[in-house]
Design an enzyme around this catalytic site. Structure first.
Site, PDB file in Angstrom:
ATOM      1  N   CYS A  47      -6.899   1.071  -4.836  1.00 15.82           N
ATOM      2  CA  CYS A  47      -6.763  -0.358  -4.571  1.00 15.82           C
ATOM      3  C   CYS A  47      -6.565  -1.191  -5.835  1.00 15.82           C
ATOM      4  O   CYS A  47      -5.901  -2.229  -5.798  1.00 15.82           O
ATOM      5  CB  CYS A  47      -7.999  -0.867  -3.834  1.00 15.82           C
ATOM      6  SG  CYS A  47      -8.377   0.022  -2.327  1.00 15.82           S
ATOM      7  N   CYS A  83     -12.764  -3.784  -5.741  1.00 17.91           N
ATOM      8  CA  CYS A  83     -13.263  -2.409  -5.701  1.00 17.91           C
ATOM      9  C   CYS A  83     -12.087  -1.497  -5.407  1.00 17.91           C
ATOM     10  O   CYS A  83     -11.014  -1.939  -4.985  1.00 17.91           O
ATOM     11  CB  CYS A  83     -14.358  -2.265  -4.659  1.00 17.91           C
ATOM     12  SG  CYS A  83     -13.845  -2.538  -2.949  1.00 17.91           S
ATOM     13  N   HIS A 110      -3.729  -6.058   2.803  1.00 22.78           N
ATOM     14  CA  HIS A 110      -4.056  -5.284   1.605  1.00 22.78           C
ATOM     15  C   HIS A 110      -3.041  -4.155   1.430  1.00 22.78           C
ATOM     16  O   HIS A 110      -3.306  -3.007   1.774  1.00 22.78           O
ATOM     17  CB  HIS A 110      -5.473  -4.739   1.742  1.00 22.78           C
ATOM     18  CG  HIS A 110      -5.963  -3.939   0.573  1.00 22.78           C
ATOM     19  ND1 HIS A 110      -5.390  -4.010  -0.685  1.00 22.78           N
ATOM     20  CD2 HIS A 110      -6.978  -3.022   0.478  1.00 22.78           C
ATOM     21  CE1 HIS A 110      -6.037  -3.197  -1.502  1.00 22.78           C
ATOM     22  NE2 HIS A 110      -6.989  -2.571  -0.812  1.00 22.78           N
TER      23      HIS A 110
END
Length: 390
Positions: free
Chosen positions: A86, A377, A347
């Site tokens: 991510c 994170c 995302h």
């Protein structure tokens, strides 16, 4: 020593995976569009580009960055694939900034790309049986009951909520506000300067320009949020739903990074100065609580304080992540994700970090400048953060 600066940025609008506008657009095509767009907006000649660094996650290998460079005709520019899950888009910008400051490179395009619609269906040989496991996904960390390596709703979302005692209502409210903020930003035209249109074929078979984020929903309410089922009803107290989770999405984002000296010499405007960037690792079960630690490291290394930061982007992998981060750091929620985030905009894994940086830069500019932090994170018990100044 010169400073690293961002002189332009470009992204696609964010599509909803598998059923959205970018479902049939390859990550290579998305990457080429944003790399080309960022260079065109920069005022720098394409032959000045030294490298293209794009984050990608679960893309199956190769180097989409090099593919994009060759496709748009900047064959002298090398290409690098970077994976920090991510946080890859943040790290790509940090790697670029480090290369610029060292003097080894002068102009780099950095960002990320993700197509959840086109994840390759990979196979792996089972060492116990010798048979091929179909649709195998590489694990982010060793599997464990408290941190399943292929179920982030538990490893990230639930663990953060449980540790901080976050209620279902608090997370629903955060996610709903995220959608409201994203819709308000879209309606105000705040993303126009970020997005480059990309041609797609619509349901009627017509070629159209996709240029508006399609994942945020209008007309939401707490009643609708409350009606959603939790993802793991078999776990006592589990309170994470699809509504308080980030979406599965397709997008690409890129920016041109150079030195302040070259920006002055070329007479180009600066979007933001890169003050600092870093990453950390934590126990995988603590992934959703990792943002405060990486922020503390970033502020310590750069000599800044939390109070100096005017705006924050903390990715909504799950609503529990920014909620927990705000509680742990004592942040005012009104200056966090003011234009929406993962629960609303979506995302697109490899691209999210770069998208966050450019949104943060434009939001700071609209508010007269200042310091901003983008933090998130990442799979496997990681976190990344970037500090910019506008």
């Amino acid at each position: 020593m010169s400073s690293a600066v961002i002189i332009s940025a470009a992204r696609t609008a964010i599509g909803t995976a598998r059923k959205g506008s970018l479902a049939n657009t390859t990550p290579e095509a998305m990457a080429a569009a944003v790399v080309r767009g960022a260079i065109q907006r920069s005022g720098i000649a394409p032959d000045r580009i030294d490298d293209v660094i794009l984050a990608e996650s679960l893309a199956g290998g190769g180097a989409i960055a090099r593919h994009a460079a060759v496709e748009i005709g900047i064959t002298r520019a090398a290409g690098m694939a970077l994976n920090r899950h991510c946080a890859g888009g943040l790290s790509a910008v940090g790697v670029a900034a480090g290369a610029i400051i060292s003097g080894m490179e002068e102009v780099i395009v950095a960002g990320g790309v993700n197509s959840s619609s086109m994840f390759p269906r990979m196979q792996q040989r089972d060492p116990a049986t010798g048979e091929m496991i179909d649709w195998w996904l590489p694990a982010t960390h060793p599997d464990s009951p408290e941190a399943p390596n292929r179920d982030m709703s538990i490893t990230v979302g639930w663990n953060a909520a449980k540790t901080l005692g976050l209620t279902r209502e608090e997370m629903d409210a955060w996610a709903l506000r995220s959608h409201q903020r994203a819709i308000a930003a879209i309606d105000a035209g705040h993303f126009v300067d970020e997005i480059v249109p990309i041609s797609v074929r619509n349901a009627e078979g017509q070629e159209v320009d996709f240029q508006v984020d399609e994942h945020p929903r209008r007309g939401g309410s707490m009643e609708k949020m409350a009606s959603l089922a939790v993802l793991h009803p078999e776990i006592e107290g589990f309170n994470v739903t699809a509504g308080t989770s980030s979406g599965l999405n397709d997008a690409a984002a890129a920016m041109v990074v150079t030195s302040d000296a070259i920006a002055r010499a070329e007479g180009v405007s600066v979007l933001a100065k890169l003050i600092g960037w870093t990453a950390i690792g934590v126990d995988p079960a603590q992934t959703g609580l990792s943002v405060p630690s990486v922020v503390e490291k970033l502020l310590t290394r750069t000599g800044r304080r939390r109070e100096d930061v005017r705006l924050w982007e903390i990715n909504e992998a799950f609503a529990s992540v920014p909620l927990a981060s705000c509680r742990m750091m004592g942040l005012d929620e009104e200056i966090v994700n003011i234009s929406g985030s993962g629960c609303s905009l979506g995302h697109p894994i490899g691209a999210s970090g770069a998208r966050m940086i450019m949104t943060l830069a434009h939001d700071l500019r609209r508010r007269g400048g200042g310091l901003g932090i983008a933090a998130m994170c990442a799979g496997g018990g990681q976190a990344g953060a970037v500090l910019i100044e506008v």
